[in-house]
Enzyme design. Structure first.
Site, mmCIF file in Angstrom:
data_model
loop_
_atom_site.group_PDB
_atom_site.id
_atom_site.type_symbol
_atom_site.label_atom_id
_atom_site.label_comp_id
_atom_site.label_asym_id
_atom_site.label_seq_id
_atom_site.Cartn_x
_atom_site.Cartn_y
_atom_site.Cartn_z
ATOM 1 N N CYS A 119 23.401 -37.719 -13.180
ATOM 2 C CA CYS A 119 24.789 -37.711 -13.671
ATOM 3 C C CYS A 119 25.812 -37.723 -12.539
ATOM 4 C CB CYS A 119 25.032 -36.513 -14.576
ATOM 5 S SG CYS A 119 23.948 -36.486 -15.997
ATOM 6 N N HIS A 261 32.472 -34.198 -14.974
ATOM 7 C CA HIS A 261 31.345 -34.796 -15.704
ATOM 8 C C HIS A 261 31.356 -34.233 -17.124
ATOM 9 C CE1 HIS A 261 27.549 -36.170 -16.981
ATOM 10 N NE2 HIS A 261 26.914 -35.026 -16.854
ATOM 11 N N ASN A 291 27.471 -37.431 -23.524
ATOM 12 C CA ASN A 291 27.171 -37.414 -22.099
ATOM 13 C C ASN A 291 26.534 -38.747 -21.711
ATOM 14 O OD1 ASN A 291 26.114 -37.039 -19.571
ATOM 15 N ND2 ASN A 291 25.019 -35.156 -20.047
HETATM 16 O O1 UT7 Z 1 24.252 -34.029 -17.612
HETATM 17 C C1 UT7 Z 1 23.307 -33.349 -18.360
HETATM 18 C C2 UT7 Z 1 23.041 -32.004 -17.877
HETATM 19 N N1 UT7 Z 1 22.700 -31.169 -18.982
HETATM 20 C C3 UT7 Z 1 23.559 -30.244 -19.397
HETATM 21 O O2 UT7 Z 1 24.639 -30.105 -18.891
HETATM 22 C C4 UT7 Z 1 23.105 -29.323 -20.493
HETATM 23 C C5 UT7 Z 1 23.877 -28.033 -20.451
HETATM 24 N N2 UT7 Z 1 23.508 -27.210 -21.585
HETATM 25 C C6 UT7 Z 1 24.019 -27.375 -22.815
HETATM 26 O O3 UT7 Z 1 24.819 -28.244 -23.052
HETATM 27 C C7 UT7 Z 1 23.597 -26.377 -23.868
HETATM 28 O O4 UT7 Z 1 22.729 -25.428 -23.301
HETATM 29 C C8 UT7 Z 1 22.916 -27.006 -25.122
HETATM 30 C C9 UT7 Z 1 23.958 -27.767 -25.946
HETATM 31 C C10 UT7 Z 1 21.814 -27.957 -24.711
HETATM 32 C C11 UT7 Z 1 22.358 -25.915 -25.993
HETATM 33 O O5 UT7 Z 1 23.404 -25.034 -26.390
HETATM 34 P P1 UT7 Z 1 23.263 -23.454 -26.200
HETATM 35 O O6 UT7 Z 1 24.491 -22.869 -26.743
HETATM 36 O O7 UT7 Z 1 22.922 -23.181 -24.777
HETATM 37 O O8 UT7 Z 1 22.070 -23.141 -27.146
HETATM 38 P P2 UT7 Z 1 20.723 -22.344 -26.804
HETATM 39 O O9 UT7 Z 1 19.785 -23.237 -26.055
HETATM 40 O O10 UT7 Z 1 21.080 -21.016 -26.229
HETATM 41 O O11 UT7 Z 1 20.151 -22.092 -28.246
HETATM 42 C C12 UT7 Z 1 20.789 -21.206 -29.172
HETATM 43 C C13 UT7 Z 1 20.133 -21.381 -30.518
HETATM 44 C C14 UT7 Z 1 18.614 -21.324 -30.453
HETATM 45 O O12 UT7 Z 1 18.145 -20.735 -31.636
HETATM 46 P P3 UT7 Z 1 17.686 -19.179 -31.650
HETATM 47 O O13 UT7 Z 1 16.615 -19.071 -30.613
HETATM 48 O O14 UT7 Z 1 18.935 -18.422 -31.285
HETATM 49 O O15 UT7 Z 1 17.239 -19.003 -33.047
HETATM 50 C C15 UT7 Z 1 18.238 -22.782 -30.453
HETATM 51 O O16 UT7 Z 1 16.942 -22.993 -30.980
HETATM 52 O O17 UT7 Z 1 20.476 -22.658 -31.041
HETATM 53 C C16 UT7 Z 1 19.284 -23.370 -31.348
HETATM 54 N N3 UT7 Z 1 19.536 -24.780 -31.127
HETATM 55 C C17 UT7 Z 1 20.053 -25.566 -32.075
HETATM 56 N N4 UT7 Z 1 20.427 -25.344 -33.348
HETATM 57 C C18 UT7 Z 1 20.924 -26.374 -34.041
HETATM 58 C C19 UT7 Z 1 19.356 -25.497 -29.986
HETATM 59 N N5 UT7 Z 1 19.733 -26.760 -30.191
HETATM 60 C C20 UT7 Z 1 20.157 -26.833 -31.479
HETATM 61 C C21 UT7 Z 1 20.686 -27.872 -32.250
HETATM 62 N N6 UT7 Z 1 21.047 -27.594 -33.539
HETATM 63 N N7 UT7 Z 1 20.838 -29.127 -31.778
#
Ligand code: UT7
Length: 334
Positions: A119, A261, A291
Site C-alpha cells: 500500500c 492511505h 482500500n
Molecule cells: O492497507 C491494508 C492494511 N490493512 C489494514 O489497515 C487493516 C487494519 N485493520 C482493520 O481495518 C480492522 O482491524 C478490521 C476492519 C479488519 C477489523 O475491525 P476490528 O474492529 O479490528 O474488528 P476485530 O478484528 O477486533 O473483530 C471484532 C469482532 C470479532 O468478533 P468477536 O470475536 O468479538 O465475536 C470479529 O469476529 O468483529 C468480528 N468481525 C466481523 N463481524 C462482522 C470481524 N470482521 C467482521 C465482519 N463482519 N466483516
C-alpha cells in the site's frame, strides 16, 4: 551537495473498474452486514475488475490513469523517460506490469519497472522518481499506483475481504528548478520487515509454489491480522506526518491538505485526533472505493486536483503504511 533540480507533479489521473460491489452484496455471501462494515471501516462500496476483461487488467487501469495524467501535463507518451509502476498485484510476474503498460501506452523512450511496497508503493515510487529527477538523469517520469487486489483477496475471509477494492492513480513528475515554489519538498520512508506476518500472501512466489491443495487452503490469498495492523498503522501514520512537519519547520496550520492511505476510516480518524488535525483537512475517498492499496493516495490526489480542492501554492502531505511493513510520508507544495 546542493541540487540544481527539484521535481514537480504536473499531471494526475485515475481510473476504476465499472463494477460496484456494495456491502450488501458482500453480506449475501458471508456472515457480515452493511452496518458493521460502514461502522468499522467507513466503506460503503468498492470497485472490482471483471475477471478476464482486458480493459480492467491492472495495466489497463494504469493505462487509463496514465493517459489522463499525460493529458493534464500536456505531454506525449514519447516524452516519458521512466515508468515506475507501484503494484502488489501485477498482471503477470514476468514481464513487469510496467512493461505491459509501456507497450500499451507507446512510451517507447522510457525504461520501466515495477516496485512493490504494497500500500505504500506509490510514495516509494514517487520518492525514487524525485531522486532520478534531482540527479538530472530523468526529466519526465510516469509514476503509477495500480491494483487488482480482488484476485488476491480471500472472499470467504470476513476479516479482510470487506476492505479491498481495485483501481489506479498516476502522476507525471517533471524536472523543475530547485528553488521552484511548486515542488516535492521532502520524503520520509521506512520499512520494518519484522512485521511481515501482519499482512502477507504465503504462496505464489518462489518460496511456496501454488498447488491445488494450497489453493484450496487459501494460501495464495491475502492473510491479514487486522487488529495488529490497525495499531501499527495509527502510530506510523502519526509519526511520519509529524516528522515531515518537523523536518520542514512547519506547523499543522501550515498544511492545507492531508492525504492518508485509505485502509479504514477509523485509522484515519485516530491519526487526525493524535495529530490534532481537523478532519476538514483530510481528503477521503474510502467510502466509495475502499482500500485500493497503492492506488489510494494517487487516486485521491487526482480527484482533489480535478475538482479544485487542491490549488496552486497549497501544501499537501501524503502519508502511507502497508504490508512489509512499509511506511512513510511525502510533502508537496502544489
Ligand atoms: O492497507 C491494508 C492494511 N490493512 C489494514 O489497515 C487493516 C487494519 N485493520 C482493520 O481495518 C480492522 O482491524 C478490521 C476492519 C479488519 C477489523 O475491525 P476490528 O474492529 O479490528 O474488528 P476485530 O478484528 O477486533 O473483530 C471484532 C469482532 C470479532 O468478533 P468477536 O470475536 O468479538 O465475536 C470479529 O469476529 O468483529 C468480528 N468481525 C466481523 N463481524 C462482522 C470481524 N470482521 C467482521 C465482519 N463482519 N466483516
Amino acid at each position: 551537495m546542493t541540487n540544481l533540480y527539484a521535481s514537480r507533479i504536473t499531471g494526475t489521473g485515475s481510473a476504476f473498474p465499472k463494477r460496484r460491489l456494495t456491502n450488501l452484496e458482500i453480506a449475501q455471501n458471508i456472515e457480515t452486514s452493511d452496518e458493521w462494515i460502514r461502522e468499522r471501516t467507513g466503506i460503503v462500496e468498492r470497485r472490482i475488475s471483471e475477471p478476464g476483461n482486458p480493459d480492467e487488467l491492472n495495466s489497463s487501469l494504469g493505462l487509463a490513469a496514465a493517459k489522463r495524467a499525460l493529458e493534464m501535463a500536456g505531454k506525449r507518451p514519447e516524452d516519458i523517460d521512466q515508468i515506475l509502476y507501484a503494484t502488489a498485484s501485477p498482471d503477470t510476474i514476468i514481464p513487469s506490469t510496467a512493461c505491459w503498460l509501456q507497450q500499451k501506452l507507446g512510451a517507447k523512450n522510457a525504461w520501466a519497472l515495477d516496485m512493490n511496497a504494497a500500500c505504500s508503493g506509490f510514495l516509494y515510487a514517487l520518492t525514487v522518481a524525485d531522486q532520478f529527477i534531482k540527479t538530472g538523469s530523468s526529466k519526465t517520469i510516469l509514476v503509477i499506483g495500480s491494483e487488482v487486489l480482488s484476485t488476491f483477496v480471500n472472499w470467504k475471509d470476513r476479516g479482510s475481504c470487506i476492505l479491498f477494492g481495485d483501481g489506479a492513480g498516476a502522476v507525471i513528475v517533471e524536472r523543475t528548478t530547485a528553488d521552484s515554489p511548486s515542488r516535492i519538498i521532502s520524503s520520509h520512508l521506512h520499512s520494518d520487515g519484522s512485521f511481515w506476518e501482519l499482512l502477507h500472501v504465503p504462496a505464489g512466489g518462489s518460496a511456496m509454489e501454488v498447488t491445488a491443495a494450497r489453493h484450496a487452503e487459501g494460501l495464495d490469498k491475502v492473510h491479514m491480522k487486522g487488529k495488529e495492523i490497525f495499531k501499527v498503522a495509527v502510530k506510523t501514520l502519526s509519526d511520519y506526518a509529524a516528522l515531515a512537519l518537523e523536518v520542514n519547520h512547519l506547523k499543522l496550520s501550515d498544511l492545507d491538505w492531508f492525504i492518508p492511505h485509505q485502509a479504514n476510516l477509523r485509522i484515519i480518524e485516530a491519526v487526525a485526533k493524535r495529530l490534532d488535525l481537523p478532519m476538514e483537512k483530510v481528503l477521503l475517498n474510502i467510502e466509495r472505493f475502499g482500500n485500493t492499496s497503492s492506488a489510494t493516495v494517487p487516486s485521491m490526489l487526482d480527484e482533489a486536483v480535478r475538482d479544485g480542492r487542491i490549488k496552486s501554492g497549497q501544501t499537501v502531505l501524503m502519508d502511507v503504511f502497508g504490508a512489509g511493513l512499509t511506511y512513510g510520508s511525502v510533502l508537496v507544495r502544489w
